[in-house]
Design an enzyme around this catalytic site. Structure first.
Site, PDB file in Angstrom:
ATOM      1  N   ARG A   1     -14.568  -7.243   0.664  1.00 15.03           N
ATOM      2  CA  ARG A   1     -13.114  -7.121   0.555  1.00 15.03           C
ATOM      3  C   ARG A   1     -12.453  -8.406   1.044  1.00 15.03           C
ATOM      4  O   ARG A   1     -11.462  -8.870   0.474  1.00 15.03           O
ATOM      5  CB  ARG A   1     -12.614  -5.927   1.388  1.00 15.03           C
ATOM      6  CG  ARG A   1     -12.938  -4.550   0.836  1.00 15.03           C
ATOM      7  CD  ARG A   1     -12.278  -4.265  -0.497  1.00 15.03           C
ATOM      8  NE  ARG A   1     -10.835  -4.379  -0.446  1.00 15.03           N
ATOM      9  CZ  ARG A   1     -10.022  -3.431  -0.009  1.00 15.03           C
ATOM     10  NH1 ARG A   1     -10.500  -2.274   0.432  1.00 15.03           N
ATOM     11  NH2 ARG A   1      -8.715  -3.605  -0.030  1.00 15.03           N
TER      12      ARG A   1
ATOM     13  N   ARG B   1       0.886  -1.173   0.000  1.00 18.56           N
ATOM     14  CA  ARG B   1       0.000   0.000   0.000  1.00 18.56           C
ATOM     15  C   ARG B   1       0.917   1.213   0.000  1.00 18.56           C
ATOM     16  O   ARG B   1       1.606   1.483   0.995  1.00 18.56           O
ATOM     17  CB  ARG B   1      -0.895  -0.018   1.239  1.00 18.56           C
ATOM     18  CG  ARG B   1      -1.970   1.060   1.288  1.00 18.56           C
ATOM     19  CD  ARG B   1      -2.821   0.846   2.534  1.00 18.56           C
ATOM     20  NE  ARG B   1      -3.836   1.850   2.699  1.00 18.56           N
ATOM     21  CZ  ARG B   1      -5.083   1.756   2.236  1.00 18.56           C
ATOM     22  NH1 ARG B   1      -5.448   0.682   1.559  1.00 18.56           N
ATOM     23  NH2 ARG B   1      -5.962   2.710   2.445  1.00 18.56           N
TER      24      ARG B   1
ATOM     25  N   GLN C   1     -10.184  -3.105  -4.312  1.00 19.89           N
ATOM     26  CA  GLN C   1     -11.460  -2.507  -3.948  1.00 19.89           C
ATOM     27  C   GLN C   1     -12.478  -2.666  -5.068  1.00 19.89           C
ATOM     28  O   GLN C   1     -13.634  -3.033  -4.832  1.00 19.89           O
ATOM     29  CB  GLN C   1     -11.270  -1.020  -3.627  1.00 19.89           C
ATOM     30  CG  GLN C   1     -12.565  -0.278  -3.297  1.00 19.89           C
ATOM     31  CD  GLN C   1     -13.207  -0.762  -2.020  1.00 19.89           C
ATOM     32  OE1 GLN C   1     -12.593  -0.697  -0.956  1.00 19.89           O
ATOM     33  NE2 GLN C   1     -14.448  -1.238  -2.089  1.00 19.89           N
TER      34      GLN C   1
END
Length: 320
Positions: free
Chosen positions: A308, A117, A147
């Protein structure tokens, strides 16, 4: 249920591949991940046991804070029988001058896969180039593919289809969520209308790349400054925060610019009566979306958040 997974017929082979963005996934690969996630979700729902990643370890490099991405990947890895190792910038030597290239080479000797990330999408690409194990983009400034895959799973559950639907994205049309939705909708035959002010509309090169896929999949992509025009007859209305991480200095100006782009009851009236409302979270209630809408009957925000977990399981199993 476990037999259903063992007998799952793969149309593509994702093993060992990276997942850097929706722009890099084919239509069949997107469909495969979603199909497998639905199967894994059924196993979990009915109490089945599925642990294909026993003995596997996932490294998680997080330059940014996270709730859903971190927790969903950690829980997914644990429930699949593996182990997730969380690494923030203070846990690695990156902050003391070690290059990302060297970090990628070293971690590849220890790990079976890496989630990153990052603030910069360039970091994601460098890590993938030098790592010998699959690299998964857990969010960058350019894309947020995990996502959108979860979003498509949610839409499919609620609408029983993807192709031919209309999705309206209201807000910052140049952010990472908008980019991933543009690429994803173009490939899956979803009509996309983006309602965004000037200066916050998709980059021309993003649209140009997406139009190639949109044409072959009968997907229409429209960009407008009018949020009501974008929402007209929509099956799905989607929004995101107006100020993303790293843009805090622009917050005051962005609030003024986006003040007319709130997802509220009035905007919903332009869409179809059975429209579903989506938000990738975290939400700033009273800004990009009202309390009444996010807590209302059209909202699927928390089903979307749950998915998710299921989509991460599919990604990890298919890649690792």
């Amino acid at each position: 249920m476990k037999a259903d997974v063992l007998e799952f017929q793969k149309d593509t082979d994702l093993k060992g591949k990276d997942l850097l963005g929706m722009c890099d996934l084919s239509k069949s690969e997107i469909a495969e991940i979603i199909k497998f996630a639905r199967l894994i979700k059924r196993i979990r729902t009915y109490g089945g046991d599925f642990t294909p990643l026993k003995g596997k370890t996932l490294g998680m490099i997080f330059q940014k804070p996270s709730t859903r991405t971190r927790v969903s990947f950690e829980v997914a890895m644990w429930q699949l029988g593996g182990y997730a190792l969380f690494l923030n910038k203070n846990d690695l030597q990156l902050g003391r001058g070690e290059t990302l290239e060297d970090t990628a080479r070293v971690l590849s000797r220890y790990l079976d896969g890496i989630v990153i990330r990052a603030y910069s999408h360039e970091d994601v690409k460098i890590l993938a180039k030098y790592a010998d194990v699959p690299v998964i983009n857990g969010l960058s400034d350019f894309e947020h593919p995990c996502q959108v895959l979860a979003d498509f799973l949610t839409i499919l559950e609620k609408k029983n289809a993807l192709a031919g639907l209309k999705l309206a994205f209201i807000g910052d049309g140049a952010n990472n969520m908008a980019n991933s939705l543009i690429f994803g909708c173009a490939k899956m035959g979803i009509n996309l209308a983006i309602g965004a002010p000037k200066g916050y509309q998709p980059e021309p090169e993003v649209l140009e790349k997406a139009f190639f896929h949109a044409k072959s999949n009968n997907s229409l992509i429209v960009v407008t400054e009018d949020p009501k025009e974008a929402a007209m007859d929509a099956d799905v209305i989607y929004t995101d925060v107006w100020t993303s991480m790293g843009q805090e200095a622009e917050e005051s100006e962005r609030k003024k610019t986006f003040s007319g782009y709130q997802v509220n009851e009035e905007l919903l009236r332009a869409a179809k009566p059975d429209v579903i409302v989506m938000h990738c979270l975290p939400a700033h209630r009273g800004e990009e979306i009202t309390e009444e809408v996010i807590e209302g009957p059209n909202s699927v925000v928390f089903d979307q958040a749950e998915n998710r977990l299921h989509i991460q399981k599919a990604i990890l199993t298919l890649l690792l």
